[in-house]
Design a protein around this motif. Sequence first.
Motif: not given
Length: 245
Positions: A78-85
């Motif tokens: 939801k915070n657009n931290a796709h790589a970390e997710a």
Amino acid sequence: RSIRIRDFVLLTGSGEQEAVLTEIRTLEDFYTQSEEAINAIFAANINNTQKETELLADIKKSKTETMPMIQQIISLEKNNAHAEAEQLLLMQARPAFQLWLDRINAFIDYKEQQNKTLTDNTRSLAQRFRLLMIIVCSAAVVIACIIPLWVLKSVMLLKELALKLTDISTGDGDLTSRLTVRSRDEIGKVAASFNGFVDTLHTIMKTVRESVEGLSHSSEGLAESVSATQSALRNINADVNRVIG
């Protein structure tokens, strides 16, 4: 749920992610209901084993370890931290989900083994009960066959006793014959008592017969003496008559 978490991370559209997120929440509610049902069963403490308790504790441990990762992955997306997710999903959440699933399967396998053992024991108990019923029924059939034979034997013995008593009462009985004693029950005791009575009666009759025979011999000797006396008296009378004449 792990598949839906993966889809949530891989999908890029917000609408698609929201739909997947709704499914994740639905699956969480379903898991919670199932968990509450299992907890209620264990709270009743009905034949719970130590192994079951340990397996259930492992499942709860996996849930405790994995649920924060799910919330963290959702928050990162939801915070657009796709790589970390995605990295959290692949490196930590995926192995945690796999361990969680393995522990659930271990619990299911253990319960299935318990059910199989219970089924085998029940089947064995049923077979023993069936064997017991066969033995009981067989014994009942044997007893049902023996009782009429015993009654028939008793009736035949009583009939034979009645005939011998009738013969004795009419004077035509054979005091040397005896009833055959085949048992030690009441019927056998009656037969033995009858044989004792006939023995006593036979002894009495034998004694009477011997006494009568003795009296008969004495009577014959007395008759011969009287006859000889009468003959002597006749001779004396004849001699006297010749002297007088």
